[in-house]
Design a protein around this motif. Structure first.
Motif, mmCIF file in Angstrom:
data_model
loop_
_atom_site.group_PDB
_atom_site.id
_atom_site.type_symbol
_atom_site.label_atom_id
_atom_site.label_comp_id
_atom_site.label_asym_id
_atom_site.label_seq_id
_atom_site.Cartn_x
_atom_site.Cartn_y
_atom_site.Cartn_z
ATOM 1 N N LYS A 64 0.813 -1.229 0.000
ATOM 2 C CA LYS A 64 0.000 0.000 0.000
ATOM 3 C C LYS A 64 0.841 1.271 0.000
ATOM 4 O O LYS A 64 0.361 2.326 -0.412
ATOM 5 N N THR A 65 2.071 1.207 0.498
ATOM 6 C CA THR A 65 2.947 2.386 0.532
ATOM 7 C C THR A 65 4.358 2.010 0.089
ATOM 8 O O THR A 65 4.757 0.843 0.158
ATOM 9 N N TYR A 66 5.079 3.010 -0.354
ATOM 10 C CA TYR A 66 6.486 2.849 -0.727
ATOM 11 C C TYR A 66 7.349 3.692 0.199
ATOM 12 O O TYR A 66 6.934 4.781 0.617
ATOM 13 N N ARG A 120 7.584 8.438 2.742
ATOM 14 C CA ARG A 120 6.591 7.400 2.455
ATOM 15 C C ARG A 120 5.594 7.929 1.430
ATOM 16 O O ARG A 120 5.054 9.027 1.587
ATOM 17 N N ALA A 147 2.161 6.860 -0.837
ATOM 18 C CA ALA A 147 1.074 5.903 -1.016
ATOM 19 C C ALA A 147 1.094 5.342 -2.432
ATOM 20 O O ALA A 147 1.341 6.068 -3.402
ATOM 21 N N LYS A 148 0.868 4.042 -2.552
ATOM 22 C CA LYS A 148 0.827 3.416 -3.864
ATOM 23 C C LYS A 148 -0.440 3.856 -4.592
ATOM 24 O O LYS A 148 -1.527 3.862 -4.018
#
Length: 237
Positions: free
Chosen positions: A152-154, A200, A202-203
């Motif tokens: 869900k996040t990078y 961070r 979000a995808k």
């Protein structure tokens, strides 16, 4: 033959092929960076769908999943690491201002350090992209074992973002008819820092991916229009 050759990796292979062609075109002759940007945009288009296509196959083996992760990162290194660097190198050599500033005449030309600085930035950018992708591979394997599902996040800016960042700079170059070579490299070093930063992000969901694809299509269309109507514009205003 070794490897995987089904439809789950076809877009990844197409992205790698497009990147190699873009590298060759960008460095050919006196440099054709704008043509290289077309191939970079196509790489971004392939990357937008390769994961979704791969997940359509329900009976993927663990080997196929691991192979998909590794081949995707290797292709991304070529597409979004090496290709933007080659576009920058082609941009530098397509400009009379920088091609005349040979490394071997640094004592004669006041601005001859620019080519050296630009090449250092290319090296740093490619290294940052490599580190970012290796970090992603390791953390993705750990996350898959513990969490499962889709990320869900990078952590850090995804290298695939270069598919929109650098064509946008070249597009501004077309519209304004000014030499954006130093700006291109300034953005490149900032992007390299963001690759390895701990921010961070979000995808993007389906809607976000469609928006980015739309932006890429618009960039492609406008650049193609200027290339056809102007026949290519000189780097010097």
């Amino acid at each position: 033959m070794i490897g995987v050759f089904d439809y789950t990796v076809i877009l990844t292979y197409l992205s790698a092929v497009s990147a190699v062609i873009g590298i060759i075109v960008s460095l050919y002759g006196s440099g054709h960076p704008y043509m290289g940007a077309f191939f970079l945009l196509f790489c971004g288009l392939c990357d937008a769908f390769d994961g979704k296509v791969a997940r359509k196959k329900k009976n993927r083996t663990d080997f196929e999943k691991s192979f998909g992760i590794q081949i995707d990162s290797l292709a991304d290194l070529i597409s979004f690491g090496v290709l933007p660097g080659c576009i920058g190198f082609g941009l530098m050599h397509a400009s009379d201002k920088y091609v005349e500033l040979s490394v071997f005449h640094m004592g004669e030309e006041k601005g001859a350090l620019y080519p050296v600085l630009f090449m250092v930035i290319i090296v740093v950018y490619c290294l940052a992209a490599l580190i970012r992708l290796a970090y992603f591979n390791v953390t993705e394997e750990e996350r898959s074992r513990t969490e499962g599902g889709v990320r869900k996040t990078y952590v850090g800016l995804p290298v695939t973002s270069s598919a929109l960042i650098f064509p946008s700079i070249l597009l501004i170059r077309f519209i304004t008819n000014t030499d954006f070579t130093p700006i291109y490299f300034a953005v490149m070093i900032v992007t390299a820092f963001l690759f390895v930063s701990r921010i961070r992000i979000a995808k993007a969901g389906t809607r976000g991916i469609l928006i980015m694809i739309g932006m890429g299509v618009v960039e492609f269309g406008i650049m193609l229009y200027f290339l056809i109507t102007r026949g290519g514009v000189p780097l010097q205003p």
